[in-house]
Design an enzyme around this catalytic site. Sequence first.
Site, PDB file in Angstrom:
ATOM      1  N   ASP A  19      -6.996  30.206  30.888  1.00 13.88           N
ATOM      2  CA  ASP A  19      -7.614  29.850  32.173  1.00 13.88           C
ATOM      3  C   ASP A  19      -8.354  31.006  32.839  1.00 13.88           C
ATOM      4  OD1 ASP A  19      -6.401  27.341  31.870  1.00 13.88           O
ATOM      5  OD2 ASP A  19      -4.605  27.972  32.954  1.00 13.88           O
ATOM      6  N   GLU A 231     -11.110  18.773  35.023  1.00 15.01           N
ATOM      7  CA  GLU A 231     -10.438  19.920  35.651  1.00 15.01           C
ATOM      8  C   GLU A 231     -11.284  21.180  35.453  1.00 15.01           C
ATOM      9  OE1 GLU A 231      -6.619  20.267  33.685  1.00 15.01           O
ATOM     10  OE2 GLU A 231      -7.524  20.848  31.787  1.00 15.01           O
TER      11      GLU A 231
HETATM   12  O1  FUB Z   1      -3.021  26.191  32.289  1.00 16.67           O
HETATM   13  C1  FUB Z   1      -2.624  24.974  32.850  1.00 16.67           C
HETATM   14  C2  FUB Z   1      -3.783  24.043  32.979  1.00 16.67           C
HETATM   15  O2  FUB Z   1      -4.372  23.824  31.703  1.00 16.67           O
HETATM   16  C3  FUB Z   1      -4.931  24.546  33.803  1.00 16.67           C
HETATM   17  O3  FUB Z   1      -4.701  24.527  35.176  1.00 16.67           O
HETATM   18  C4  FUB Z   1      -6.008  23.653  33.333  1.00 16.67           C
HETATM   19  O4  FUB Z   1      -7.294  24.025  33.706  1.00 16.67           O
HETATM   20  C5  FUB Z   1      -5.782  23.684  31.839  1.00 16.67           C
HETATM   21  O5  FUB Z   1      -6.387  24.783  31.238  1.00 16.67           O
END
Ligand code: FUB
Length: 332
Positions: A19, A231
């Site tokens: 991330d 996301e």
């Molecule tokens: O690392 C946990 C989650 O997985 C992140 O918040 C998302 O963006 C995905 O990468």
Amino acid sequence: MVKKSEFHKPLVTHMYTADPSAHVFEDKIYIYGSHDLENMGLDDGKGDHFKMVDYHVLSLDDIGAPCVDHGEALHIKDVPWATEQMWAPDAAYKNGKYYFYFPAKDKDGIFRIGVAVGDKPMGPFQAEENYIPGSYSIDPAVFRDENNRSYMYVGGMWGGQLEKWRTGQFVPFSGEVGMDGPQGDAPAMGPYVAEMSEDMLTYKTAPREIQILDEEGKPLKASDTDRRYFEGPCMHKYNGKYYLSYSTGDTHYLVYAEGDSPLGPFTYKGRILEPVIGWTTHHYIVEFKDKWYLFYHDSSMSNGVTYLRCIKYTELEIAQDGTITTIVPDQD
Ligand code: FUB
């Protein structure tokens, strides 16, 4: 045009990282990311297997230079309101202070966005007593415009709980993950944006949803899973235009959309990165010494374990009109 990624080595190999967000502070690139831990658990589709508890800050003196791990910058035990799951963070600088933003679940199991403040880009950071009032969901990304106004983009579907906030109130999942959001031809959800207050510790405006449109000016449909928001929002500005980029989640693309305002609406433009090894894909776009770079992650270091990832980077080609050349990642 499609190009292959050039830098495909993990930034560090002594721990799992994920991330990334990346910023140029004090002439170096600082990388703020998640710290993945082994044995986090089984994938239940709600992201419960991502049980991270702390953050390390990394830096590069230059492109191709060895990556420095500055050690732990914040641990969940030092965040009074947080109980678990410290996911994708970001950072910002203003008036001599560094602000570190991170999601975590509060005592009711609801994802909130916290802020911690430090004097140096590598931390350590001191967490505020409570989360940012009115904040929710995951994956904060803070963008500072040339007029010094700063905006936070947030939002993650499924385990990131974004669709639980469709009514403006938190509504627990009714059943199957993925079925509480809009379906079929209904407009897909977008990320949310809030303007930050002058002190960078609270929201000046309530979070509001961003619209992402197709080439005909119609909102992307929920069924358009190759293009709709899932996301990991990121904002960059290029030749006066604003570019919102994000992950499409279950179709595993990094894509981008163009707009005339940091608040949107944005029009879908294309793909940045084809699927990497692993389920999640998450990125940050940063300019350094007049070139543009994509920081991203994959699960290559763990041979594909979803929650054991490594941060990598590669140069991005951006044309004068803002078009980004799609990158095909190395599959090793
Ligand atoms: O690392 C946990 C989650 O997985 C992140 O918040 C998302 O963006 C995905 O990468």
